[in-house]
Design an enzyme around this catalytic site. Structure first.
Site, PDB file in Angstrom:
ATOM      1  CB  CYS A  98      -0.820  -0.049   1.166  1.00  0.00           C
ATOM      2  SG  CYS A  98      -1.872  -1.160   1.154  1.00  0.00           S
ATOM      3  CG  HIS A 148      -3.039   3.567   2.738  1.00  0.00           C
ATOM      4  ND1 HIS A 148      -3.742   2.797   0.679  1.00  0.00           N
ATOM      5  CD2 HIS A 148      -3.337   2.202   2.959  1.00  0.00           C
ATOM      6  CE1 HIS A 148      -4.264   1.476   0.926  1.00  0.00           C
ATOM      7  NE2 HIS A 148      -3.600   0.438   2.858  1.00  0.00           N
ATOM      8  CG  ASN A 194      -6.521  -1.143   1.443  1.00  0.00           C
ATOM      9  OD1 ASN A 194      -6.296  -0.930   0.430  1.00  0.00           O
ATOM     10  ND2 ASN A 194      -6.365  -1.451   2.889  1.00  0.00           N
TER      11      ASN A 194
HETATM   12  O1  UT7 Z   1      -3.977  -1.817   3.182  1.00  0.00           O
HETATM   13  C1  UT7 Z   1      -3.505  -1.921   5.080  1.00  0.00           C
HETATM   14  C2  UT7 Z   1      -3.757  -2.898   5.188  1.00  0.00           C
HETATM   15  N1  UT7 Z   1      -4.841  -3.205   6.260  1.00  0.00           N
HETATM   16  C3  UT7 Z   1      -5.344  -2.701   7.124  1.00  0.00           C
HETATM   17  O2  UT7 Z   1      -5.336  -1.664   6.708  1.00  0.00           O
HETATM   18  C4  UT7 Z   1      -6.639  -3.091   7.966  1.00  0.00           C
HETATM   19  C5  UT7 Z   1      -6.412  -2.859   8.596  1.00  0.00           C
HETATM   20  N2  UT7 Z   1      -7.353  -3.521   9.917  1.00  0.00           N
HETATM   21  C6  UT7 Z   1      -8.682  -3.124   9.893  1.00  0.00           C
HETATM   22  O3  UT7 Z   1      -9.166  -2.502   9.259  1.00  0.00           O
HETATM   23  C7  UT7 Z   1      -9.605  -3.777  11.024  1.00  0.00           C
HETATM   24  O4  UT7 Z   1      -8.905  -4.481  11.566  1.00  0.00           O
HETATM   25  C8  UT7 Z   1     -10.927  -4.663   9.723  1.00  0.00           C
HETATM   26  C9  UT7 Z   1     -11.947  -4.251   9.305  1.00  0.00           C
HETATM   27  C10 UT7 Z   1     -10.028  -6.219   8.993  1.00  0.00           C
HETATM   28  C11 UT7 Z   1     -11.406  -6.541  10.939  1.00  0.00           C
HETATM   29  O5  UT7 Z   1     -12.258  -5.577  12.226  1.00  0.00           O
HETATM   30  P1  UT7 Z   1     -12.275  -5.517  13.508  1.00  0.00           P
HETATM   31  O6  UT7 Z   1     -13.077  -4.397  14.125  1.00  0.00           O
HETATM   32  O7  UT7 Z   1     -10.685  -5.391  14.337  1.00  0.00           O
HETATM   33  O8  UT7 Z   1     -12.229  -6.977  13.532  1.00  0.00           O
HETATM   34  P2  UT7 Z   1     -11.693  -7.976  14.123  1.00  0.00           P
HETATM   35  O9  UT7 Z   1     -10.921  -8.608  13.326  1.00  0.00           O
HETATM   36  O10 UT7 Z   1     -11.008  -7.687  15.663  1.00  0.00           O
HETATM   37  O11 UT7 Z   1     -13.181  -9.073  14.374  1.00  0.00           O
HETATM   38  C12 UT7 Z   1     -14.245  -9.025  15.242  1.00  0.00           C
HETATM   39  C13 UT7 Z   1     -15.053  -9.640  14.725  1.00  0.00           C
HETATM   40  C14 UT7 Z   1     -14.565 -11.127  15.075  1.00  0.00           C
HETATM   41  O12 UT7 Z   1     -15.832 -11.925  15.934  1.00  0.00           O
HETATM   42  P3  UT7 Z   1     -15.358 -12.600  17.504  1.00  0.00           P
HETATM   43  O13 UT7 Z   1     -13.851 -13.424  17.006  1.00  0.00           O
HETATM   44  O14 UT7 Z   1     -15.107 -11.142  18.107  1.00  0.00           O
HETATM   45  O15 UT7 Z   1     -16.756 -13.370  17.645  1.00  0.00           O
HETATM   46  C15 UT7 Z   1     -14.769 -12.005  13.575  1.00  0.00           C
HETATM   47  O16 UT7 Z   1     -13.941 -13.023  13.272  1.00  0.00           O
HETATM   48  O17 UT7 Z   1     -15.729  -9.853  13.816  1.00  0.00           O
HETATM   49  C16 UT7 Z   1     -15.839 -10.396  13.530  1.00  0.00           C
HETATM   50  N3  UT7 Z   1     -15.227 -10.725  11.654  1.00  0.00           N
HETATM   51  C17 UT7 Z   1     -16.951 -10.421  10.554  1.00  0.00           C
HETATM   52  N4  UT7 Z   1     -17.649 -10.198  10.638  1.00  0.00           N
HETATM   53  C18 UT7 Z   1     -19.453 -10.063  10.478  1.00  0.00           C
HETATM   54  C19 UT7 Z   1     -14.484 -10.807  10.746  1.00  0.00           C
HETATM   55  N5  UT7 Z   1     -15.180 -10.450   9.718  1.00  0.00           N
HETATM   56  C20 UT7 Z   1     -15.914 -10.066   9.424  1.00  0.00           C
HETATM   57  C21 UT7 Z   1     -16.933 -10.049   8.407  1.00  0.00           C
HETATM   58  N6  UT7 Z   1     -18.267  -9.654   9.135  1.00  0.00           N
HETATM   59  N7  UT7 Z   1     -16.889  -9.605   7.224  1.00  0.00           N
END
Ligand code: UT7
Length: 341
Positions: free
Chosen positions: A125, A268, A298
């Protein structure tokens, strides 16, 4: 075309002479994703700010290189230049179709750029922002006068659109954005400050395994994950929330300008919450940090030049302004490029 040695040349500035972008026609909305995996529009909007993204159709000839070539053509037209005016083409991408040739070679051929130099730059990125710094300094050094720099990625080719890939598939989209950088006698134009950093220890936070040996220690090799982005979202989020403000602060300090002196922050587009946190930390007005993640997700190396093209075309960014480009991503990498336009 002009490249070669520089001895005896007078000081030169660097200007951004044109911009362009390209997006696939195909839209992938949150409602579409709800049909492919267990997720919801509400969850995606709340956690990321994304409503839809564009994805290529490979059966119709869609590719990273095609997007890059379309964006470059638009930027050349904007700069009123021909492809044969280019001395060098740089494509920042992590989704080149092949490891050889470089996307930049395919793009040079598609746009009819003759025998100009062409290479890819891979910093995920951060690729386009790294590219801005590299291309600027190549011109400033006097060896090149006109460079086409493109950020292009088609992450849809590395996604698993099932429950197993839901934490990444909701985020990424495909696009390309290009700029034409040109030497100018106006030495006030060009970079005021720049930074490029990496932390290779963090490689395992975002990676694309191709074979069993690519998985980090302690992670079981799984052939179902080959060629799919693996990301530790929470830890990348934490890294970004800390790094973004630090990087902006460092760049402002080295240019000796205040946060409020910057006319536009082109960052970004990773997550709405990361961008908002950075903006609030510096007390930057809402209209000075551009956000289009809701429409495109993204788009990796394309996200910064896509924003910049939209800003220029809408008149929100103009010659004479100060613009800060900032990005972070896989590697881990992060970088900034502060310009006097
Ligand atoms: O370009 C550079 C690269 N990437 C980034 O900048 C990404 C940076 N990270 C993020 O934007 C966030 O971490 C995400 C959007 C990827 C995820 O959000 P989060 O608030 O960190 O969620 P999490 O991964 O901690 O997951 C929370 C919950 C989990 O369930 P449990 O374990 O709490 O029951 C996941 O399984 O949300 C669940 N989950 C989803 N639920 C619905 C994960 N993906 C999804 C989904 N839909 N697509």
């Amino acid at each position: 075309m002009s490249s070669g040695t520089t001895s005896g040349r007078r000081p030169i500035g660097v200007r951004i002479a044109g911009t362009g972008s390209a997006l696939p026609d195909r839209r992938l909305t949150n409602a579409d994703l709800e049909k492919l995996m267990t997720t919801s529009d509400e969850w995606i909007v709340q956690r990321t700010g994304i409503r839809e993204r564009r994805i290529i159709d490979r059966s119709q000839g869609g590719s990273t290189s095609q997007l890059a070539a379309d964006a470059l053509k638009a930027a050349l037209a904007d700069a009123r230049l021909q492809a044969t005016d280019l001395d060098l083409i740089i494509v920042a991408t992590m989704t080149a179709e092949m490891s050889c040739p470089a996307s930049a070679s395919l793009v040079a051929n598609m746009v009819g750029a003759g025998n100009c130099g062409a290479f890819d730059l891979t910093a995920a990125c951060s690729g386009f922002v790294y590219g801005l710094n590299v291309a600027h300094d190549l011109i400033k050094g006097g060896s090149y006068r006109t460079i086409g720099l493109i950020g292009a990625d088609a992450l849809s080719t590395l996604m698993d659109y099932s429950d197993a890939g839901r934490s990444t598939a909701i985020i990424f989209g495909d696009a390309a954005g290009a700029v034409i950088l040109k030497a100018t006698d106006d030495t006030s134009k060009g970079l005021l400050a720049q930074a490029m950093h990496s932390d290779g220890k963090g490689w395992k936070e975002i990676y694309v395994p191709r074979c069993a040996q690519d998985f980090p220690p302690g992670v079981e090799a799984d052939a179902g994950k080959f060629d799919h982005v693996q990301m530790n979202g929470a830890s990348v989020f934490k890294f970004a929330v800390g790094t973004f403000p630090e990087l902006i602060e460092q760049t402002l300090e080295s240019a000796k300008v205040a946060a409020t002196d910057i006319d536009m922050y082109v960052c970004h587009q990773s997550n709405h919450r990361i961008l908002t946190a950075a903006r609030e930390r510096f007390g930057v007005a809402e209209d000075k940090l551009y956000i289009n993640i809701d429409r495109y997700g993204n788009t990796v190396a394309a996200s910064v030049p896509l924003c910049f093209d939209e800003l220029r075309k809408s008149g929100r960014v103009r010659d004479g302004q100060k613009v800060m480009f900032v990005a972070f991503g896989g590697g881990l990498t992060w970088g900034s490029s502060l310009w006097q336009l």
